[in-house]
Design a protein around this motif. Sequence first.
Motif, short mmCIF file in Angstrom:
data_model
loop_
_atom_site.label_atom_id
_atom_site.label_comp_id
_atom_site.label_asym_id
_atom_site.label_seq_id
_atom_site.Cartn_x
_atom_site.Cartn_y
_atom_site.Cartn_z
N ALA A 491 52.65 -1.45 38.76
CA ALA A 491 52.21 -1.69 37.84
C ALA A 491 53.31 -1.95 36.76
N TRP A 492 53.45 -3.29 36.10
CA TRP A 492 54.64 -3.75 35.35
C TRP A 492 54.12 -3.49 33.78
N TYR A 493 55.02 -2.95 32.93
CA TYR A 493 54.63 -2.50 31.56
C TYR A 493 55.63 -3.49 30.82
N LEU A 494 55.32 -3.09 29.16
CA LEU A 494 56.26 -4.10 28.37
C LEU A 494 56.76 -3.15 27.27
N PRO A 495 57.56 -2.13 27.67
CA PRO A 495 57.93 -1.26 26.47
C PRO A 495 59.06 -1.86 25.62
N ALA A 496 59.11 -1.29 24.18
CA ALA A 496 59.93 -1.89 23.41
C ALA A 496 61.61 -1.31 23.82
N GLU A 497 62.43 -1.91 23.60
CA GLU A 497 63.78 -1.34 23.81
C GLU A 497 64.25 -0.73 22.56
N ARG A 498 64.29 0.89 23.21
CA ARG A 498 64.65 1.57 21.81
C ARG A 498 66.04 2.20 22.19
N LEU A 499 66.83 2.49 21.15
CA LEU A 499 68.09 2.99 20.96
C LEU A 499 68.01 4.64 21.04
N ILE A 500 66.91 5.14 20.23
CA ILE A 500 66.67 6.59 20.33
C ILE A 500 65.13 6.85 20.80
N VAL A 501 65.20 7.74 21.49
CA VAL A 501 63.39 7.95 21.73
C VAL A 501 63.03 9.62 21.24
N GLN A 502 62.01 9.70 20.73
CA GLN A 502 61.30 10.80 19.98
C GLN A 502 60.65 11.48 21.19
N THR A 503 60.38 12.73 20.68
CA THR A 503 59.73 13.58 21.72
C THR A 503 58.25 13.00 22.01
N GLU A 504 57.43 12.55 21.00
CA GLU A 504 56.26 11.75 21.25
C GLU A 504 56.26 10.86 21.93
N GLN A 505 57.02 9.85 22.06
CA GLN A 505 57.24 8.76 22.83
C GLN A 505 57.58 9.26 24.38
N MET A 506 58.56 10.43 24.50
CA MET A 506 58.50 10.66 26.04
C MET A 506 57.34 11.38 26.61
N LEU A 507 56.85 12.14 25.72
CA LEU A 507 55.29 12.71 26.34
C LEU A 507 54.31 11.87 26.41
N ASP A 508 53.99 10.77 25.71
CA ASP A 508 53.38 9.68 25.91
C ASP A 508 53.55 8.86 27.25
N GLU A 509 54.85 8.70 27.54
CA GLU A 509 55.26 8.09 28.76
C GLU A 509 54.90 9.00 30.02
N MET A 510 55.29 10.15 30.02
CA MET A 510 54.90 11.12 30.94
C MET A 510 53.30 11.19 31.22
N CYS A 511 52.32 11.07 30.23
CA CYS A 511 51.15 11.28 30.38
C CYS A 511 50.68 9.95 31.08
N ALA A 512 51.29 8.93 30.78
CA ALA A 512 50.83 7.75 31.44
C ALA A 512 51.33 7.62 32.87
N THR A 513 52.55 8.13 33.28
CA THR A 513 52.72 8.19 34.50
C THR A 513 51.92 9.05 35.34
N LEU A 514 51.41 10.20 34.77
CA LEU A 514 50.49 11.20 35.53
C LEU A 514 49.12 10.48 35.45
N GLY A 515 48.82 9.43 34.67
CA GLY A 515 47.45 9.01 34.82
C GLY A 515 46.89 8.39 36.32
N GLY A 516 47.81 8.21 37.09
CA GLY A 516 47.34 7.66 38.33
C GLY A 516 46.79 8.98 39.27
N ARG A 517 47.50 10.02 39.31
CA ARG A 517 47.04 11.08 39.98
C ARG A 517 45.70 11.77 39.10
N ALA A 518 45.81 11.77 37.88
CA ALA A 518 44.47 12.13 37.25
C ALA A 518 43.33 11.49 37.50
N ALA A 519 43.52 10.01 37.84
CA ALA A 519 42.59 9.20 38.07
C ALA A 519 41.81 9.65 39.33
#
Length: 662
Positions: A491-519
């Motif tokens: 799957a190809w995604y289109l994320p923003a180029e961030r200079l700093i990353v906040q906790t919520e952003q990293m947790l959302d990315e982790m959740c999306a990455t685990l979406g395959g196994r959850a499905a």
Amino acid sequence: MKESNKDNNSNNAPKFKFNAYWIYGAIFLLLIGFQFFSSGDLASKSISKNEFGEVLRENDIDKIIVVNKNIAQIFIKEEAIKKPRYQKLVNSAFYRKGTALYEYNFGDLQNFENDLEEARKENDLTFDLKNESRTSMLDTFIGFLPFIILIAIWLFFMRRMSGGGSGAGGGGQIFSIGKSKAKLFDKDTKVKTTFENVAGLEGAKEEVQEIVDFLKSPEKYTALGGKIPKGALLVGPPGTGKTLLAKAVAGEAEVPFFSLSGSDFVEMFVGVGASRVRDLFKQAAQKSPSIIFIDEIDAIGRARGKNSMTGGNDERENTLNQLLTEMDGFGTDTNVIVIAATNRADVLDSALMRAGRFDRQIYVDLPNINERKAIFEVHIKPLKLADDVNVEFLAQQTPGFSGADIANMCNESALIAARQSKKAIHHQDFLDAVDRIVGGLEKKNKVITPKEKKVIAFHEAGHATISWMLEHAAPLVKVTIVPRGQSLGAAWYLPAERLIVQTEQMLDEMCATLGGRAAEKIIFNKISTGALSDLEKVTKQARAMVTVYGLNDEVGNITYYDSSGNDSFVKPYSEDTAKKIDEEISKMIEAQYQRAIDLLEKNKEKLTTLAELLLQKEVIFKDDLLKIFGKRPFEALDAEIKDEKTIEEEVSVPPVKNETEE
């Protein structure tokens, strides 16, 4: 036609090449031939004791020469040589007047002399007897042959190790092995690359351009009391254009430019590296103002004293010490600027990095979206493009690509178009080239069972669904279940180029990455090995959040990351802290996994619709998700994503059974 073919073959035939070793071989053959033909041994006939006795009694012998106390050479008198018994030997091609006609191997010398004396008295014979010691040139050569072979082998290896006869400064000869191997570019061998050929890298280009100005008009800077910098270090990932910048400097500077690699200093002989450094700076000083460019300087510039196995006085360190002295030591007032490039600045010696040696460290980073667009415009100039090619979209689709990657992508698109017999390169060819480079070659013949294909489809649909539902997850561009490279789906995604990353952003990315196994868990109530790369990615993210970025409340605002890399073999925390870190990493991952399951349970029907569409079409795009899910609830966020990039989530094939992996 045949004649022309013959002419072409004759022109293409390898030309005769002269080799100096042939001279040695010819001299050797001449010596051997002279040894044979100058001696009369070829004309002499060996005779038995009885034959020798007959010749002796007839008083036909003029003289006898005893050679090396074991062979008698017998010379016949001139008046007797006309006898019929001697004519056959005299008329042979090898006989020359005045040479021995017979050879007689008599055995013991004392007995032979006694027999001759008795025969002389009995028959009143008149002949001379002489003793001689002779050595054959061939025998002498054979005696010295082992030493000659050893010397020849030594010279052969010296020639090979010192460059095989090639390289600047006569580096191929053993006596000039300490000469510099730098390639000189001056007015006679001008480089055609200029700063116009370097797209993007505006900041780095300005820094390097100023160095060129220093050399062209030094009085502009020295008039105010300033000093011309000694060196500039280009640092950055591979393929970002460090060597290209150096080529542009060579083309723009209009001063002598010495180019070589750090490995050119490395040699197995003691003192050769330091000698080459001295010779390089000597040549540069003679042609000053000049520039020295050392590519991959980490080959000789590694920090000293770190390797306890080789000791502190090895050849590489001697070379580095000489380089440090030449760059900033006594008597270094010459107008020579050193430019070096490396992608391993972390391993360089601190003495090399200090001001006064490399005054400027120019970081050549991966290009952003605008720089990628400029690089594309440079590389597509020689290509024959169709009207539908959108360079701006291509720049968005290639995040993390270096200049070398973009050049490879443009070339790959041309090959793809040519393979399909197209007259021009279309936009889709560029997109196929991105898929080919990022994901690997499409494997159409890979055998996948319908059950495995269904698992892969729901896995990828799970990723797409979660990423569409979460605010900080990257929006989807494309999903495919066609096997490509090591992945069975991507799957190809289109994320923003961030200079700093906040906790919520990293947790959302982790959740999306685990979406395959959850499905997989929701639909089949089973999980597979296909989530290997997903698990590896989230584990690294979670560990970084806890141990590097200090984003965990339990562990606190502590980082165990050491940028110097000095404590790589020392654990910077206790066993209790290690246990706590492991617990927090596990808690964080399991929480996001449960979050993904809850989201997919609420959208199970849409997940199933998306997976069935993916099974039917094998490749789906953003428009298909809009039809199923509607617009994202975070349209404001989508509007802010201007400098966007695509990342590929690959599902690697683990080294286990190939049943339900994605």
